[in-house]
Design a protein around this motif. Structure first.
Motif, PDB file in Angstrom:
ATOM      1  N   ASN A   1       1.280  -1.484  -0.287  1.00 30.72           N
ATOM      2  CA  ASN A   1       0.306   0.045  -0.258  1.00 30.72           C
ATOM      3  C   ASN A   1       0.972   1.166  -0.337  1.00 30.72           C
ATOM      4  OD1 ASN A   1      -2.281  -0.456   0.020  1.00 30.72           O
ATOM      5  ND2 ASN A   1      -3.043  -1.019   2.358  1.00 30.72           N
ATOM      6  N   ALA A   2       2.088   0.910   0.925  1.00 33.98           N
ATOM      7  CA  ALA A   2       2.601   2.286   0.806  1.00 33.98           C
ATOM      8  C   ALA A   2       3.337   2.663  -0.532  1.00 33.98           C
ATOM      9  CB  ALA A   2       4.158   2.331   1.660  1.00 33.98           C
ATOM     10  N   VAL A   3       4.122   1.491  -1.528  1.00 34.11           N
ATOM     11  CA  VAL A   3       4.640   1.392  -2.226  1.00 34.11           C
ATOM     12  C   VAL A   3       3.667   2.330  -3.478  1.00 34.11           C
ATOM     13  CG1 VAL A   3       6.113   0.458  -4.549  1.00 34.11           C
ATOM     14  CG2 VAL A   3       5.776  -0.211  -2.070  1.00 34.11           C
TER      15      VAL A   3
ATOM     16  N   ILE B   1       0.385  11.368   0.834  1.00 33.98           N
ATOM     17  CA  ILE B   1       1.314  11.012   1.694  1.00 33.98           C
ATOM     18  C   ILE B   1       1.199  10.120   2.866  1.00 33.98           C
ATOM     19  CG2 ILE B   1       2.401  12.973   3.055  1.00 33.98           C
ATOM     20  CD1 ILE B   1       2.413  14.746   0.554  1.00 33.98           C
ATOM     21  N   SER B   2      -0.585  10.187   3.813  1.00 30.83           N
ATOM     22  CA  SER B   2      -0.505   9.529   5.277  1.00 30.83           C
ATOM     23  C   SER B   2       0.042   8.733   4.437  1.00 30.83           C
ATOM     24  CB  SER B   2      -2.015  10.038   5.244  1.00 30.83           C
ATOM     25  OG  SER B   2      -2.481  10.044   4.264  1.00 30.83           O
ATOM     26  N   GLY B   3      -0.604   7.879   3.310  1.00 33.22           N
ATOM     27  CA  GLY B   3      -0.874   6.305   2.705  1.00 33.22           C
ATOM     28  C   GLY B   3       0.757   5.591   3.132  1.00 33.22           C
ATOM     29  N   ILE B   4       1.803   6.587   2.734  1.00 34.20           N
ATOM     30  CA  ILE B   4       3.283   6.032   2.598  1.00 34.20           C
ATOM     31  C   ILE B   4       3.589   6.070   4.014  1.00 34.20           C
ATOM     32  CG2 ILE B   4       5.179   7.224   1.845  1.00 34.20           C
ATOM     33  CD1 ILE B   4       4.235   8.924  -0.291  1.00 34.20           C
TER      34      ILE B   4
ATOM     35  N   GLY C   1       2.668   2.810   6.408  1.00 34.76           N
ATOM     36  CA  GLY C   1       3.378   2.026   5.476  1.00 34.76           C
ATOM     37  C   GLY C   1       5.505   2.205   6.647  1.00 34.76           C
ATOM     38  N   PHE C   2       5.802   3.614   5.697  1.00 36.85           N
ATOM     39  CA  PHE C   2       7.024   3.711   6.523  1.00 36.85           C
ATOM     40  C   PHE C   2       6.809   5.138   8.064  1.00 36.85           C
ATOM     41  CE2 PHE C   2       7.202   2.459   2.148  1.00 36.85           C
ATOM     42  CZ  PHE C   2       8.158   1.509   2.787  1.00 36.85           C
ATOM     43  N   PRO C   3       6.364   5.014   8.555  1.00 36.52           N
ATOM     44  CA  PRO C   3       6.080   6.162   9.783  1.00 36.52           C
ATOM     45  C   PRO C   3       7.582   6.863   9.854  1.00 36.52           C
ATOM     46  CG  PRO C   3       6.319   3.376  11.321  1.00 36.52           C
ATOM     47  CD  PRO C   3       6.067   3.196   9.653  1.00 36.52           C
ATOM     48  N   ARG C   4       8.104   5.586  10.526  1.00 37.46           N
ATOM     49  CA  ARG C   4      10.054   6.278  10.740  1.00 37.46           C
ATOM     50  C   ARG C   4      10.603   6.927  10.049  1.00 37.46           C
ATOM     51  NH1 ARG C   4      12.683   1.345  14.692  1.00 37.46           N
ATOM     52  NH2 ARG C   4      11.188   1.120  16.039  1.00 37.46           N
ATOM     53  N   GLN C   5      10.680   6.846   8.634  1.00 35.19           N
ATOM     54  CA  GLN C   5      10.808   7.771   7.470  1.00 35.19           C
ATOM     55  C   GLN C   5      10.275   9.067   7.591  1.00 35.19           C
ATOM     56  OE1 GLN C   5      10.420   4.610   7.426  1.00 35.19           O
ATOM     57  NE2 GLN C   5      11.950   3.067   6.952  1.00 35.19           N
ATOM     58  N   VAL C   6       8.609   8.711   6.997  1.00 35.99           N
ATOM     59  CA  VAL C   6       8.492   9.888   7.202  1.00 35.99           C
ATOM     60  C   VAL C   6       8.357  11.060   7.889  1.00 35.99           C
ATOM     61  CG1 VAL C   6       5.693  10.499   6.637  1.00 35.99           C
ATOM     62  CG2 VAL C   6       6.477   8.641   5.133  1.00 35.99           C
ATOM     63  N   ALA C   7       7.817  10.368   9.667  1.00 36.11           N
ATOM     64  CA  ALA C   7       8.238  11.709  10.784  1.00 36.11           C
ATOM     65  C   ALA C   7      10.195  12.409  10.727  1.00 36.11           C
ATOM     66  CB  ALA C   7       8.324  10.583  12.000  1.00 36.11           C
ATOM     67  N   ALA C   8      10.564  11.262   9.609  1.00 40.92           N
ATOM     68  CA  ALA C   8      12.329  11.955  10.132  1.00 40.92           C
ATOM     69  C   ALA C   8      12.051  12.513   8.435  1.00 40.92           C
ATOM     70  CB  ALA C   8      13.179  10.836   9.363  1.00 40.92           C
ATOM     71  N   VAL C   9      11.680  12.993   7.683  1.00 43.65           N
ATOM     72  CA  VAL C   9      11.389  13.677   6.926  1.00 43.65           C
ATOM     73  C   VAL C   9      10.925  15.544   7.453  1.00 43.65           C
ATOM     74  CG1 VAL C   9      10.775  14.167   4.064  1.00 43.65           C
ATOM     75  CG2 VAL C   9      11.741  12.162   5.101  1.00 43.65           C
TER      76      VAL C   9
ATOM     77  N   LEU D   1       5.176  23.119  14.140  1.00 43.14           N
ATOM     78  CA  LEU D   1       4.655  22.647  12.414  1.00 43.14           C
ATOM     79  C   LEU D   1       4.663  21.178  11.935  1.00 43.14           C
ATOM     80  CD1 LEU D   1       2.923  23.435   9.656  1.00 43.14           C
ATOM     81  CD2 LEU D   1       5.667  23.908   8.220  1.00 43.14           C
ATOM     82  N   GLY D   2       5.446  20.889  12.219  1.00 50.87           N
ATOM     83  CA  GLY D   2       5.827  19.496  12.540  1.00 50.87           C
ATOM     84  C   GLY D   2       5.285  18.614  13.128  1.00 50.87           C
ATOM     85  N   ASP D   3       4.787  18.833  13.893  1.00 52.89           N
ATOM     86  CA  ASP D   3       3.726  18.210  15.058  1.00 52.89           C
ATOM     87  C   ASP D   3       2.246  18.317  14.392  1.00 52.89           C
ATOM     88  OD1 ASP D   3       5.293  17.422  16.705  1.00 52.89           O
ATOM     89  OD2 ASP D   3       5.186  19.145  18.032  1.00 52.89           O
ATOM     90  N   TRP D   4       1.899  19.399  13.838  1.00 51.39           N
ATOM     91  CA  TRP D   4       0.725  19.717  13.384  1.00 51.39           C
ATOM     92  C   TRP D   4       0.456  18.254  12.169  1.00 51.39           C
ATOM     93  CZ3 TRP D   4      -3.727  20.861  15.029  1.00 51.39           C
ATOM     94  CH2 TRP D   4      -4.039  22.185  16.114  1.00 51.39           C
ATOM     95  N   VAL D   5       0.778  18.519  11.674  1.00 47.85           N
ATOM     96  CA  VAL D   5       1.373  17.450  10.052  1.00 47.85           C
ATOM     97  C   VAL D   5       1.687  15.849   9.965  1.00 47.85           C
ATOM     98  CG1 VAL D   5       2.864  16.845   7.948  1.00 47.85           C
ATOM     99  CG2 VAL D   5       2.371  19.084   8.729  1.00 47.85           C
ATOM    100  N   MET D   6       2.099  15.465  11.746  1.00 45.09           N
ATOM    101  CA  MET D   6       2.000  14.019  11.870  1.00 45.09           C
ATOM    102  C   MET D   6       0.743  13.523  12.585  1.00 45.09           C
ATOM    103  SD  MET D   6       4.828  13.349  10.994  1.00 45.09           S
ATOM    104  CE  MET D   6       5.386  11.479  11.311  1.00 45.09           C
ATOM    105  N   TRP D   7       0.106  14.765  13.554  1.00 42.16           N
ATOM    106  CA  TRP D   7      -1.150  14.604  13.805  1.00 42.16           C
ATOM    107  C   TRP D   7      -2.575  14.666  12.625  1.00 42.16           C
ATOM    108  CZ3 TRP D   7      -5.387  17.554  13.438  1.00 42.16           C
ATOM    109  CH2 TRP D   7      -6.521  17.252  14.152  1.00 42.16           C
TER     110      TRP D   7
END
Length: 391
Positions: free
Chosen positions: A155-157, A216-219, A222-230, A325-331
């Motif tokens: 799904n993430a891909v 973006i949320s679908g990615i 599947g890859f929460p740590r990688q997206v959070a890092a970005v 802003l990062g908090d709001w995006v992840m939330w």
């Protein structure tokens, strides 16, 4: 010709005659073949996502009725009876009863990592097999394509390709300065091929933002740590970063689960206990979920981690109290993806938006048929009819 002159000329061409740009033709090929590749997937994911907007309502309809007990069964009794019903499995999560769902929902896991869900009577703790409802099957199809963790990665891909479709689509949508308004609406007085073309363009434009967010949320799922890092590179994560529990010396005893839940209630007396998670190990940590605004509002909750051996509070996560802003995006990943937190009106909107994904895929395939496949089919049929018969 100087580079600045070339870029100016390309920009002018894009403004007035975008179809003449080689870059647009290249993007068209990318958009076309990515759309064909994902066509069936987009229809499935859009339709199932639309149905899941009303997952709670469908689930309640399929569950047995019952009264909300004034004195519910102790959670330790519920866990003991659930594990006795499912030998070899241990409880990992329990959802507390509500007036809408007056029973415990208990999730168990076996040694192979497979999960099972059972319901427990609110008053007695007696466990009953609920069986898998059709909406649970739809849920698994949408979230994992019925393939477990592998499906989440697939799904993430696919979400990455969907994001590529959205980005390329907005460039392809642009018809030029003189006619751009035409791309915002559908001319129903035209023939069906033109209506199909207008529908694809107009729906693609008006749903661009939410479709991009779904991708973006679908990615992220599947890859929460990688997206959070970005996201953290753009804006640091503060409150949406899960805290590390305090380290404790292993305790030989074990605190009762009821006492831990009572501590959580005393810690947040105005909050609603929605559920708790267990590690399956004696004395392991207990994670308690307290909804601080409304019962069932997963976007605003305090997540408390207690030691199962000592009962000490190890960590508090104020989920939803965003600072950056990062908090709001992840939330926003969950509420904007599911659209279930703001009442029936928004659910209807999200339902229609989900179906629009399927419509985009179908209209795109029809455009491909109208522009190329139809003529190719006629050519092949003509060649077949004119071929000499064998003697």
């Amino acid at each position: 010709m100087e580079p600045r002159t070339v870029s100016t000329a390309m920009f002018q061409t894009f403004l007035h005659h975008p179809r003449k740009l080689w870059l647009r033709r290249a993007l068209f090929q990318v958009h076309l073949w990515a759309g064909i590749l994902l066509s069936l997937y987009i229809v499935v994911i859009g339709t199932t996502g639309a149905l899941l907007v009303f997952e709670d309502e469908f689930s309640i309809l399929g569950q047995p009725r019952g009264a909300f007990a004034s004195e519910p069964a102790p959670v330790s009794t519920v866990i003991r009876m659930a594990e006795a019903k499912k030998p070899g499995e241990h409880v990992t999560f329990v959802t507390m009863p509500t007036p809408e769902k007056p029973h415990y929902e208990v999730y168990l896991q076996n040694a192979a990592g497979k999960y099972t869900e059972v319901a427990a009577d609110m008053a007695t703790g007696a466990v009953r097999e609920t069986g898998r409802s059709w909406i649970e099957w739809v849920h698994d199809l949408h979230t994992s394509l019925l393939m477990g963790n592998i499906g989440v990665g697939v799904n993430a891909v696919a979400a990455m390709v969907l994001l590529l479709l959205a980005i390329s689509g907005i460039f392809l949508w642009w018809p030029g300065v003189k006619t751009w308004v035409r791309g915002l609406r559908i001319n129903f007085r035209s023939g069906w091929r033109r209506i199909n073309f207008d529908a694809h363009n107009a729906i693609g434009f008006w749903t661009l933002a939410i479709v991009s967010w779904w991708a973006i949320s679908g990615i992220y799922f599947g890859f929460p740590r990688q997206v959070a890092a970005v996201v953290g590179v753009v804006s640091p994560l503060k409150n949406m970063k899960e805290p590390e529990p305090l380290k404790e010396v292993a305790a030989s005893g074990q605190v009762s689960l009821e006492s831990i839940l009572e501590k959580a209630h005393n810690h947040l007396p105005a909050a609603f206990l929605s559920g708790f998670g267990l590690t399956g190990q004696p004395g392991g940590n207990v994670t308690v979920y307290m909804d601080v605004e409304e019962p069932g509002d997963f976007s605003h909750r305090d997540i408390l981690t207690y030691s199962g051996g000592t009962g000490n509070l190890l960590a508090t996560w104020h989920y939803g109290q965003n600072q950056t802003l990062g908090d709001w995006v992840m939330w926003a990943m969950y509420p904007l993806h599911f659209g279930t937190l703001w009442g029936v009106g928004w659910k209807v909107v999200w339902f229609c938006l989900g179906l629009s994904l399927a419509v985009l895929s179908i209209t795109g395939l029809l455009m491909y048929w109208n522009r190329w496949l139809r003529h190719r089919w006629k050519t092949l049929r003509g060649a077949a009819s004119s071929a000499p018969l064998e003697t």
